[in-house]
Design a protein around this motif. Structure first.
Motif, PDB file in Angstrom:
ATOM      1  N   GLU A  64      -5.801  64.207   1.152  1.00  0.00           N
ATOM      2  CA  GLU A  64      -5.001  64.474   2.352  1.00  0.00           C
ATOM      3  C   GLU A  64      -3.715  63.661   2.331  1.00  0.00           C
ATOM      4  O   GLU A  64      -2.637  64.164   2.670  1.00  0.00           O
ATOM      5  N   ASN A  65      -3.819  62.396   1.962  1.00  0.00           N
ATOM      6  CA  ASN A  65      -2.639  61.533   1.945  1.00  0.00           C
ATOM      7  C   ASN A  65      -1.602  62.030   0.939  1.00  0.00           C
ATOM      8  O   ASN A  65      -0.400  62.011   1.214  1.00  0.00           O
ATOM      9  N   ILE A  66      -2.072  62.500  -0.215  1.00  0.00           N
ATOM     10  CA  ILE A  66      -1.151  63.010  -1.235  1.00  0.00           C
ATOM     11  C   ILE A  66      -0.442  64.266  -0.739  1.00  0.00           C
ATOM     12  O   ILE A  66       0.781  64.401  -0.861  1.00  0.00           O
ATOM     13  N   ILE A  67      -1.202  65.185  -0.161  1.00  0.00           N
ATOM     14  CA  ILE A  67      -0.616  66.443   0.328  1.00  0.00           C
ATOM     15  C   ILE A  67       0.402  66.168   1.428  1.00  0.00           C
ATOM     16  O   ILE A  67       1.513  66.727   1.439  1.00  0.00           O
ATOM     17  N   MET A  68       0.058  65.291   2.374  1.00  0.00           N
ATOM     18  CA  MET A  68       0.985  64.978   3.470  1.00  0.00           C
ATOM     19  C   MET A  68       2.226  64.256   2.958  1.00  0.00           C
ATOM     20  O   MET A  68       3.339  64.496   3.437  1.00  0.00           O
ATOM     21  N   ALA A  69       2.051  63.381   1.967  1.00  0.00           N
ATOM     22  CA  ALA A  69       3.206  62.677   1.404  1.00  0.00           C
ATOM     23  C   ALA A  69       4.167  63.661   0.737  1.00  0.00           C
ATOM     24  O   ALA A  69       5.397  63.552   0.882  1.00  0.00           O
ATOM     25  N   LEU A  70       3.619  64.641   0.012  1.00  0.00           N
ATOM     26  CA  LEU A  70       4.464  65.642  -0.634  1.00  0.00           C
ATOM     27  C   LEU A  70       5.173  66.513   0.389  1.00  0.00           C
ATOM     28  O   LEU A  70       6.342  66.890   0.209  1.00  0.00           O
ATOM     29  N   PHE A  71       4.494  66.836   1.487  1.00  0.00           N
ATOM     30  CA  PHE A  71       5.139  67.611   2.546  1.00  0.00           C
ATOM     31  C   PHE A  71       6.287  66.805   3.158  1.00  0.00           C
ATOM     32  O   PHE A  71       7.371  67.346   3.411  1.00  0.00           O
ATOM     33  N   ALA A  72       6.060  65.523   3.402  1.00  0.00           N
ATOM     34  CA  ALA A  72       7.116  64.670   3.966  1.00  0.00           C
ATOM     35  C   ALA A  72       8.307  64.590   3.007  1.00  0.00           C
ATOM     36  O   ALA A  72       9.466  64.599   3.440  1.00  0.00           O
ATOM     37  N   LYS A  73       8.019  64.531   1.705  1.00  0.00           N
ATOM     38  CA  LYS A  73       9.109  64.521   0.712  1.00  0.00           C
ATOM     39  C   LYS A  73       9.906  65.812   0.782  1.00  0.00           C
ATOM     40  O   LYS A  73      11.146  65.807   0.693  1.00  0.00           O
ATOM     41  N   ASN A  74       9.205  66.919   0.981  1.00  0.00           N
ATOM     42  CA  ASN A  74       9.866  68.216   1.098  1.00  0.00           C
ATOM     43  C   ASN A  74      10.733  68.299   2.357  1.00  0.00           C
ATOM     44  O   ASN A  74      11.694  69.068   2.407  1.00  0.00           O
ATOM     45  N   GLN A  75      10.390  67.475   3.359  1.00  0.00           N
ATOM     46  CA  GLN A  75      11.180  67.443   4.607  1.00  0.00           C
ATOM     47  C   GLN A  75      12.286  66.386   4.545  1.00  0.00           C
ATOM     48  O   GLN A  75      12.926  66.085   5.554  1.00  0.00           O
ATOM     49  N   ASN A  76      12.473  65.811   3.355  1.00  0.00           N
ATOM     50  CA  ASN A  76      13.546  64.842   3.113  1.00  0.00           C
ATOM     51  C   ASN A  76      13.399  63.542   3.897  1.00  0.00           C
ATOM     52  O   ASN A  76      14.400  62.910   4.268  1.00  0.00           O
ATOM     53  N   VAL A  77      12.148  63.144   4.171  1.00  0.00           N
ATOM     54  CA  VAL A  77      11.934  61.827   4.759  1.00  0.00           C
ATOM     55  C   VAL A  77      12.301  60.791   3.699  1.00  0.00           C
ATOM     56  O   VAL A  77      11.856  60.859   2.558  1.00  0.00           O
ATOM     57  N   ALA A  78      13.130  59.817   4.100  1.00  0.00           N
ATOM     58  CA  ALA A  78      13.708  58.898   3.115  1.00  0.00           C
ATOM     59  C   ALA A  78      12.690  57.936   2.518  1.00  0.00           C
ATOM     60  O   ALA A  78      12.767  57.589   1.343  1.00  0.00           O
ATOM     61  N   LYS A  79      11.727  57.473   3.328  1.00  0.00           N
ATOM     62  CA  LYS A  79      10.755  56.502   2.831  1.00  0.00           C
ATOM     63  C   LYS A  79       9.351  57.011   3.097  1.00  0.00           C
ATOM     64  O   LYS A  79       8.985  57.268   4.254  1.00  0.00           O
ATOM     65  N   ILE A  80       8.559  57.134   2.024  1.00  0.00           N
ATOM     66  CA  ILE A  80       7.202  57.672   2.134  1.00  0.00           C
ATOM     67  C   ILE A  80       6.236  56.701   1.468  1.00  0.00           C
ATOM     68  O   ILE A  80       6.471  56.238   0.350  1.00  0.00           O
ATOM     69  N   VAL A  81       5.156  56.391   2.171  1.00  0.00           N
ATOM     70  CA  VAL A  81       4.107  55.524   1.636  1.00  0.00           C
ATOM     71  C   VAL A  81       2.780  56.250   1.769  1.00  0.00           C
ATOM     72  O   VAL A  81       2.484  56.821   2.830  1.00  0.00           O
ATOM     73  N   ALA A  82       1.979  56.238   0.723  1.00  0.00           N
ATOM     74  CA  ALA A  82       0.663  56.884   0.760  1.00  0.00           C
ATOM     75  C   ALA A  82      -0.414  55.915   0.308  1.00  0.00           C
ATOM     76  O   ALA A  82      -0.221  55.184  -0.670  1.00  0.00           O
ATOM     77  N   ILE A 101      19.863  48.232 -18.789  1.00  0.00           N
ATOM     78  CA  ILE A 101      19.156  49.010 -17.766  1.00  0.00           C
ATOM     79  C   ILE A 101      19.474  50.493 -17.938  1.00  0.00           C
ATOM     80  O   ILE A 101      20.629  50.874 -18.167  1.00  0.00           O
ATOM     81  N   GLN A 102      18.440  51.335 -17.791  1.00  0.00           N
ATOM     82  CA  GLN A 102      18.626  52.775 -17.939  1.00  0.00           C
ATOM     83  C   GLN A 102      18.137  53.503 -16.688  1.00  0.00           C
ATOM     84  O   GLN A 102      17.232  53.026 -15.993  1.00  0.00           O
ATOM     85  N   ALA A 103      18.732  54.648 -16.412  1.00  0.00           N
ATOM     86  CA  ALA A 103      18.262  55.485 -15.307  1.00  0.00           C
ATOM     87  C   ALA A 103      16.805  55.865 -15.565  1.00  0.00           C
ATOM     88  O   ALA A 103      16.427  56.202 -16.688  1.00  0.00           O
ATOM     89  N   GLY A 104      15.983  55.784 -14.535  1.00  0.00           N
ATOM     90  CA  GLY A 104      14.560  56.059 -14.672  1.00  0.00           C
ATOM     91  C   GLY A 104      13.727  54.809 -14.839  1.00  0.00           C
ATOM     92  O   GLY A 104      12.504  54.855 -14.679  1.00  0.00           O
ATOM     93  N   ASP A 105      14.372  53.679 -15.164  1.00  0.00           N
ATOM     94  CA  ASP A 105      13.643  52.412 -15.261  1.00  0.00           C
ATOM     95  C   ASP A 105      13.135  51.981 -13.889  1.00  0.00           C
ATOM     96  O   ASP A 105      13.716  52.320 -12.864  1.00  0.00           O
ATOM     97  N   ARG A 106      12.045  51.210 -13.917  1.00  0.00           N
ATOM     98  CA  ARG A 106      11.583  50.513 -12.714  1.00  0.00           C
ATOM     99  C   ARG A 106      11.701  49.019 -13.001  1.00  0.00           C
ATOM    100  O   ARG A 106      10.998  48.500 -13.859  1.00  0.00           O
ATOM    101  N   LEU A 107      12.594  48.372 -12.286  1.00  0.00           N
ATOM    102  CA  LEU A 107      12.798  46.943 -12.471  1.00  0.00           C
ATOM    103  C   LEU A 107      11.865  46.162 -11.555  1.00  0.00           C
ATOM    104  O   LEU A 107      11.708  46.506 -10.380  1.00  0.00           O
ATOM    105  N   GLU A 162       2.659  59.255  -8.426  1.00  0.00           N
ATOM    106  CA  GLU A 162       3.912  58.654  -8.880  1.00  0.00           C
ATOM    107  C   GLU A 162       4.706  59.646  -9.712  1.00  0.00           C
ATOM    108  O   GLU A 162       5.935  59.704  -9.623  1.00  0.00           O
ATOM    109  N   ASP A 163       4.005  60.463 -10.527  1.00  0.00           N
ATOM    110  CA  ASP A 163       4.676  61.497 -11.319  1.00  0.00           C
ATOM    111  C   ASP A 163       5.321  62.555 -10.430  1.00  0.00           C
ATOM    112  O   ASP A 163       6.296  63.196 -10.818  1.00  0.00           O
ATOM    113  N   LEU A 164       4.788  62.724  -9.223  1.00  0.00           N
ATOM    114  CA  LEU A 164       5.317  63.729  -8.299  1.00  0.00           C
ATOM    115  C   LEU A 164       6.451  63.187  -7.431  1.00  0.00           C
ATOM    116  O   LEU A 164       6.942  63.874  -6.549  1.00  0.00           O
ATOM    117  N   GLY A 165       6.844  61.944  -7.683  1.00  0.00           N
ATOM    118  CA  GLY A 165       8.015  61.411  -6.991  1.00  0.00           C
ATOM    119  C   GLY A 165       7.740  60.591  -5.754  1.00  0.00           C
ATOM    120  O   GLY A 165       8.674  60.233  -5.040  1.00  0.00           O
TER     121      GLY A 165
END
Length: 458
Positions: free
Chosen positions: A308-326, A200-206, A338-341
């Motif tokens: 809209e969902n993508i923009i709001m999800a990125l804003f929530a990520k910037n506010q350090n919300v632990a779990k974000i679903v879009a 297993i390597q860092a960055g993998d998705r199991l 997914e590339d944006l985290g």
């Protein structure tokens, strides 16, 4: 197998593309000739322009000789009426997409009168998918098999994970958790069905499969979030939000919905009295601050617009919300977000297509030794996870797995037998009545025998 698809929308087009690639005989009906021309140019299908509720149009599409009619237009009434006409004309089976909660509540009564083989509610499917991810917040995606007794979890590996650098064969010895890693997404384009030597390597998705109890134990040992989600902020008050909020409040979570349409807000207040409904624009950052985005355990973006969902999800990520679903329906945008985290992305189109494909596979193989009960596409469709129910003796039953030769890039991930969940080793065998979960990189597996080399005893 002859299949008629009514409606050339997102779901209809995805189904037509997937089914035609698997060599099913596909006819599509839609009133929009321009969309049909595009479908004909890109897909190996036959198209008929016209209203699906017109008997003559259905006859032109050869509905009377079809094995299955799938009605997935944007209007429930058209879908149900089209299926009724199709069955009266002689279609053997029918599936209707029904989204209105009022219709869906009484669908069991309507199903018999309309002679429907299956009813699909995309918004309810997506709401259940989101709820599973919120219950297991360290996962990007959670799929279920064997009536929700077995879970398949997508789990991202971070740089500081205790799993990074470990060989899969050492997992059980070190941590005593009964799980099976059945697929690994490594980097952007590499996908493997690993053996025990894989490290297993860092960055993998199991993609991990196990019983619900063992998945929960896995979460507690390796997840970052030790506390359960309690406060959920939902943006958008559509049907997915209604189903999701109803389910989450029953689990004891505090739910707040932000919706810009005042009439819809009043409806939601009556429908979900335990939820807090805010009338406002969820893209307004000041409103999100005011409604507690920084204190939220989870943020779910469910408006009708991907952007809209993508923009709001990125804003929530910037506010350090632990779990974000879009919610994002366009495949290209899913890859981008997914590339944006933002690792938890849901799509009504994909969820609906997966459920219908499970039914199609089951009908196609109704005379085989095993029937497809459930099917999910993983890693952007590169991997499939299928649940088979073994109905009769076959060349692979009652033989230890170590004596069967499994084709490359295929894995028997789990066997459910009565009340037991078995993560199989070489001594286990498949028996009649078992539910068997197969993970494969082939797109044409319709029976367990398809992954086994003929006369494959060693």
């Amino acid at each position: 197998m002859k299949i008629v698809i009514i409606g050339d929308g997102k779901v209809g087009y995805r189904l037509a593309k997937q089914l035609s690639e698997e060599n099913y005989d596909i006819v599509m009906i839609d009133s929009n000739e321009g969309k049909l021309r595009t479908a004909i140019d890109k897909l190996d299908i036959f198209c008929v322009a016209g209203q699906a509720t017109d008997v003559e149009v259905q006859k032109e599409a050869d509905v009377p000789h079809s094995d299955l009619v799938i009605a997935c237009t944007s209007m429930d009434e058209i879908n149900m009426l089209s299926c009724l006409i199709a069955r009266r004309l002689g279609a053997r089976h029918s599936i209707a997409r029904v989204r209105n909660p009022i219709y869906y509540k009484q669908i069991d009564m309507m199903k018999k009168d309309l002679r429907l083989s299956m009813v699909v509610n995309p918004e309810l499917i997506v709401a259940k998918e989101i709820a599973r991810v919120l219950i297991f917040p360290d996962a990007s995606k959670v799929e279920t098999f064997v009536r929700e007794r077995v879970e398949l979890v997508e789990f991202p590996i971070t740089e500081d994970s205790a799993l990074a650098g470990m060989a899969l064969k050492d997992l059980y010895d070190k941590f005593q958790i009964r799980i099976l890693v059945c697929a690994v997404e490594h980097g952007k384009n590499e996908v493997v069905i690993p053996d025990g030597e894989y490290r297993i390597q860092a960055g993998d998705r199991l993609h991990v499969t196990a019983s619900h109890v063992d998945v929960d134990e896995f979460r507690r040992k390796f997840g970052k979030r030790k506390n359960k989600i309690k406060n959920v902020l939902i943006c958008g008050g559509g049907r997915v939000s209604y189903y999701l909020a109803t389910g989450l409040t029953k689990l004891g979570m505090q739910v707040k919905i932000i919706e810009r349409d005042r009439n819809r807000c009043e409806e939601l207040c009556e429908l979900i009295p335990k939820a807090t409904i805010i009338c406002g624009d969820a893209t307004d950052h000041d409103l999100l601050y005011e409604e507690g985005i920084r204190e939220a355990d989870a943020f779910v973006a469910l408006t009708g617009m991907d952007e809209e969902n993508i923009i709001m999800a990125l804003f929530a990520k910037n506010q350090n919300v632990a779990k974000i679903v879009a919610k994002v329906n366009e495949d290209r945008r899913v890859e981008m977000i997914e590339d944006l985290g933002i690792d938890s992305v849901v799509s009504a189109k994909t969820a609906t297509a997966d459920m219908i494909m499970s039914y199609v596979r089951a009908r196609q193989n109704s005379y085989g030794s095993a029937n497809v009960e459930t099917m999910y596409q993983l890693v952007g469709g590169k991997v499939e996870a299928l649940e088979f129910i073994v109905r009769s003796e076959a060349e692979y039953t009652n033989i230890p797995l170590k004596n069967l030769t499994i084709k490359p890039n295929n894995l028997i991930a789990c066997i459910a037998r009565e009340n037991r969940i078995i993560l199989p080793d070489g001594e286990d065998c498949i028996k009649v009545g078992d539910s068997v979960i197969v993970v494969t990189m082939s797109q044409k597996v319709q029976d367990i025998k398809d992954i086994i080399v003929s006369n494959g005893r060693k």
